[in-house]
Design an enzyme around this catalytic site. Structure first.
Site, short mmCIF file in Angstrom:
data_model
loop_
_atom_site.label_atom_id
_atom_site.label_comp_id
_atom_site.label_asym_id
_atom_site.label_seq_id
_atom_site.Cartn_x
_atom_site.Cartn_y
_atom_site.Cartn_z
CG HIS A 1 -1.89 -1.06 1.12
ND1 HIS A 1 -2.69 -1.42 0.27
CD2 HIS A 1 -1.95 -2.23 1.93
CE1 HIS A 1 -3.60 -2.60 0.45
NE2 HIS A 1 -3.07 -2.96 1.71
CE LYS B 1 -4.48 -13.86 -6.59
NZ LYS B 1 -5.73 -13.10 -5.56
CG ASP C 1 -5.59 -19.94 -11.04
OD1 ASP C 1 -5.16 -18.95 -10.94
OD2 ASP C 1 -5.84 -20.57 -9.71
CB SER D 1 15.28 31.14 18.66
OG SER D 1 15.75 31.57 19.48
#
Lengths: 634, 309
Positions: free
Chosen positions: A114, A166, A168, A540
């Site tokens: 992902h 895949k 198949d 700062s």
């Protein structure tokens, strides 16, 4: 496999000899769980006998309990490692797996697919020679296929296997296979791959993994395993110019002085002329050594090199051949893959590790970021986690490097956070900036020491930091009056004033605060070069920027004065009425209210304004300056 | 073209063992250069033997710039201790031995205290030793192929001040660049053998003739059946289960640890090639000989989080 097993049982010594000669291929698999990635890796391990009987028994039990394949073995369970991942059925990190055939040993980096795991994929790909990109034959080329291919190309992987899995489920259709290849190739022509090998397969059924499938008589190419066994490895070009970053100076006694490292390109042998970079000093190799003398060393080997001359060389230097010397620069254009939750801010300084060298680096500009799905370039202010951008970097000192395209080891670097110590980014050098190559320092006859001597003082910066209303400017003003009375030459840089002048183009976002401090720090340095004492009062709030200011100055010339006033006290004082406005929501990013203040951990001077009057505080600072030898009171 | 140049250009690719060796040496030198007080954990087993051999190479002709540390549970095989002392003397290295004296005084033993024994005499003892000497980086011989949770562990693995491992919060490790910077109180476990497999280890021992403890070779040894394993009666502290008398059998060990917790295999293999042959033809994985892993698939992950190596 069976020939190999025969040899194993009949002539073990011959078997061992054969296995000793195996080469090593590191590859990465890209795709999501849905594409059958874990199943594919599980099958490669299973089919190459890397699963033992007790593991198999555990796997069968787990398959029945948690598997998704009914009574069949769920190969995916074999590779999903951590307990949390197994329960959720996802892979969340990089895992390394090992298997071997009689020709090769393989290290597989298994990474999640992902978008939120871009950093994991880049990590896994950084050491890989080849990428197996999985495509579900039913779904074809997807956004994630493009993303994985782009990342693989970016990290310098040149060999791609397009595992069209895949098959198949699409009746082993040649047409489906061909149309996917066509679509992929038209997209990948823009990427820098040397070879793309598409293979129709079914990881679940084992088609074209180890053996040619009867289901795909139309397919004439290699099986996956066969291709992995013969594809050329990253294992380098011997004729490339020699490169070795020096990791360790080996000096066990007065008679031996060697430079140890991993050869990253080319070869080296006694007698070769070499150059130590970045200094450029030359010598020649007297010995190549590991636990004994070697005739030569080649890329990929860890060795120790002795030189004929006693020349200066230390960790972080690079030994190179003289025919094609490495480049040296302190300014680069780079690609960054950002890997941390805290976003990259241009202007902030980080640590950069390249080879064995660690230096300070500042991102001077973010030119654009790249959309990993569309490859579109867009302008941006920061880089967030998993984003990729092209930036310019400025380093605290020149380093020896090659472009990443030429050499991964001398062109790839990491950025490290100087406070959390996290690894923030992977970086790849594209080129040195012309600016750095062509701009030389003008040498000046009257230097900073001469200027300071004329004024009979030592220059330094007193950097007052603290909340708004803490008393920074008041105290700085009193200190400067005392310095003036002592006949010292000084100047004051005040936050409010500077924002009306030099920095009037800046706002109060985090990025602008960083730039604000950077400019003030640079001005402070110019002032101290002129021999002056500088009193700088700025809220700062970030440690990183104060550290950057500190590093711009010679050590001992930067003194951080922490004007320590609790928020409650500063808010009661509220001399400019700002806290009231901030509380009412009229001021955004107000330090202490809606933006953090990171207190100094080890300031040179800490002033507690709840127990000292401003006069007493100024006196404390003068005394401290005397103690440090920065102020001589005649 | 000179002969040597031709040899270089036509030299075969580095073998997998050469590449693994180079990587491990690179890792060790990086630690030596960047750590303040490194140490090498030496457990006397075959992985430690390989790790030590690589360390000798990495810094030759000098000595490794760090000591060895052995955390002794007091239940190791006697032959292991003999081998350890002999090796260290031959190589002229410094060895620190650490024993949890409090555990010894309390009589903690592998028979009565089960999991608590490993915890007190190994895990806690190791943490105490690291704290005592203030070592900031410790080399360990663990490999990623040993079991699933190790497959995800980094080569430089950070531990918080309580020595815990947080698998969800590991730094990315890119190329061969290691970020060795620590936060206060953190320590690092470094695994230079991460990418080696059990077969690689044996093959390298064979190729380099690295000395190993004789217990790896088959010999006639006194044994009893204990806890579902064949255990060697190494000294008179062994609690021999009722109804048994020690049987002399030809056995050897695939891993070495505390003798009452280490299962032997029946074997005739008494040369390295025979051991390797046996390993490849056998169908039981290495860790099955250790009682520690049997609880659950996630047990090692839990132990590691608690600070076990």
């Amino acid at each position: 496999m069976s020939d190999q097993n025969d040899l194993l049982s009949t002539d073990i010594e011959a078997y061992l000899h054969q296995h000793e000669q195996k080469s090593l291929l590191r590859f990465i698999t890209c795709g999501s769980v849905d594409d059958g990635k874990s199943t594919l890796i599980g099958r490669l391990l299973y089919d190459s006998r890397m699963i033992f009987e007790d593991q198999l028994a555990a796997l069968e039990a787990d398959s029945r309990k948690m598997g998704t394949q009914g009574q069949n073995i769920d190969f995916a369970l074999l590779v999903d490692g951590l307990a949390a991942e197994r329960e959720q059925g996802i892979t969340i990190d990089v895992a390394y797996r090992f298997f071997a055939t009689e020709k090769r040993k393989f290290i597989v980096a298994d990474t999640p697919g992902h978008e939120q795991y871009t950093r994991n994929m880049v990590t896994g790909a950084s050491t890989a020679d080849l990428a197996v990109i999985l495509i579900d034959a039913r779904r074809g080329v997807l956004t994630q296929t493009r993303r994985h291919s782009f990342l693989a190309s970016l990290v310098g992987i040149r060999n791609i296997v397009l595992a069209i899995n895949k098959m198949d489920l699409v009746d082993y259709s040649e047409d489906v296979f061909n149309s996917i290849i066509q679509e992929y190739k038209s997209f990948a022509s823009g990427l820098s791959f040397e070879s793309i090998v598409p293979i129709p397969m079914s990881a679940l059924a084992g088609d074209n993994i180890l053996t040619k499938s009867d289901q795909t008589p139309w397919y004439k190419g290699p099986t996956l395993m066969h291709h992995l066994e013969v594809v050329p490895t990253h294992d380098s070009d011997r004729s490339a110019s020699f490169r070795m970053p020096v990791q360790w100076v080996n000096r066990p006694n007065l008679d031996f002085r060697g430079f140890s490292g991993l050869i990253s390109a080319g070869s080296v042998k006694p007698g070769d002329r070499i150059r130590v970079m970045p200094s450029g000093r030359e010598s020649h190799v007297s010995r190549v050594f590991l636990d004994g003398d070697m005739e030569f060393g080649i890329a990929g080997q860890s060795v120790t090199i002795c030189l004929a001359d006693e020349i200066d060389c230390s960790r972080g230097d690079v030994l190179t051949g003289i025919d094609d010397p490495i480049e040296v620069s302190d300014q680069f254009e780079v690609t960054l893959v950002w890997m941390n939750d805290a976003a990259m801010q241009p202007g902030r300084s980080y640590l950069l590790k390249l080879g064995a060298k660690t230096v300070t680096a500042t991102v001077t500009a973010l030119k654009h970021k790249v959309n990993v799905n569309t490859l579109e370039q867009t302008t941006a202010e920061h880089l967030e986690l998993n984003e990729i951008g092209v930036c310019t970097l400025s380093l605290s000192q020149p380093v020896a490097f090659d472009s990443y395209e030429k050499n991964r080891e001398t062109g790839g670097f990491i950025l490290i956070d100087r406070f959390t110590n996290d690894t923030l980014a992977a970086g790849m050098i594209r080129s040195a900036l012309r600016r750095a190559q062509n701009i030389h320092w003008q040498s000046i006859d009257i230097d900073r020491t001469a200027r300071a001597r004329q004024k009979n003082q030592k220059p330094f910066v007193l950097w007052f930091t603290g909340l708004s209303g803490s008393g920074k400017s008041t105290i700085a003003n009193l200190v400067e009056r005392k310095l003036f009375e002592l006949g010292k030459h000084s100047t004051t840089l005040d936050g409010d004033n500077i924002r009306h002048q030099l920095n009037k183009d800046l706002g109060f976002s985090d990025a602008d605060r960083v730039e604000n401090v950077r400019r003030v720090a640079e001005v402070s340095r110019l002032m101290t070069d002129a021999g002056l004492i500088v009193l700088a009062s700025f809220i700062s709030p970030f440690r990183a920027e104060r550290q950057m200011a500190r590093e711009l100055l010679p050590s001992g010339e930067f003194l951080e004065v922490f004007v320590d006033t609790p928020l409650g006290v500063a808010e009661t004082r509220d001399p400019k009425g700002l806290y009231k406005k901030a509380r009412a929501g009229q001021i955004e990013n107000f330090t202490g209210i809606s933006s953090p203040y990171e207190a100094p951990e080890n300031p040179e001077i800490r002033i507690d304004t709840t127990s000292l009057s401003p006069e007493e505080a100024a006196g404390t600072i003068i005394t401290e300056l005397e103690k440090r030898g920065l102020l001589r009171i005649d | 073209m000179s002969n040597i140049t031709e040899t270089i250009l036509t030299a075969p690719d580095l073998t997998h063992l050469q590449r693994l060796e180079a990587e491990s040496i690179h890792i060790m030198r990086e630690v030596a250069a960047e750590a303040e007080r490194p140490v090498m954990l030496y457990s006397i087993g075959k992985d430690s033997a390989v790790m030590l051999h690589l360390a000798m190479k990495a810094f030759a002709p000098g000595k490794p710039p760090f000591p060895l540390l052995h955390v002794n549970t007091t239940w190791k095989f006697r032959e292991m201790i003999d081998f350890r002392d002999r090796r260290v003397k031959e190589l002229g290295l410094e060895l620190l031995e650490w024993i949890n004296k409090d555990g010894v005084q309390r009589g903690i033993n592998p028979f009565d205290h089960g999991g608590a024994y490993t915890d007190i005499m190994k895990t806690e003892s190791l943490k105490a030793a690291l704290d005592h000497y203030q070592f900031d980086v410790a080399f360990g011989g663990a490999r990623r192929d040993e079991e699933k949770s190790r497959a995800k562990e980094r080569i430089f693995s950070f531990r918080n001040p309580g020595h815990r491992w947080d698998p969800k919060n590991q730094r990315p490790e890119l190329w061969n660049l290691y970020n060795t910077r620590k936060n206060k109180g953190e320590t690092i476990r470094v695994f230079p053998l991460s990418n080696w497999t059990e077969l690689d280890i044996w093959q390298y021992i064979y190729k380099e003739s690295i000395p190993i403890v004789p217990l790896y070779y088959a010999a006639q040894r006194p044994t009893v059946e204990y806890n579902g394993m064949t255990v060697m009666v190494d000294d008179d502290r062994m609690r021999i289960p009722e109804g048994q008398t020690p049987q002399t059998r030809s056995i050897r060990f695939r891993t070495l640890g505390c003798y009452p917790l280490t299962g032997a295999v029946e074997s005739q293999a008494n040369t390295l090639p025979e051991i390797i042959q046996e390993m490849l033809l056998t169908t039981t994985s290495e860790r099955q000989g250790r009682a520690i892993d049997k609880d659950s698939a996630a047990s090692m992950e839990k132990k590691k989080q608690e600070g076990y190596f």
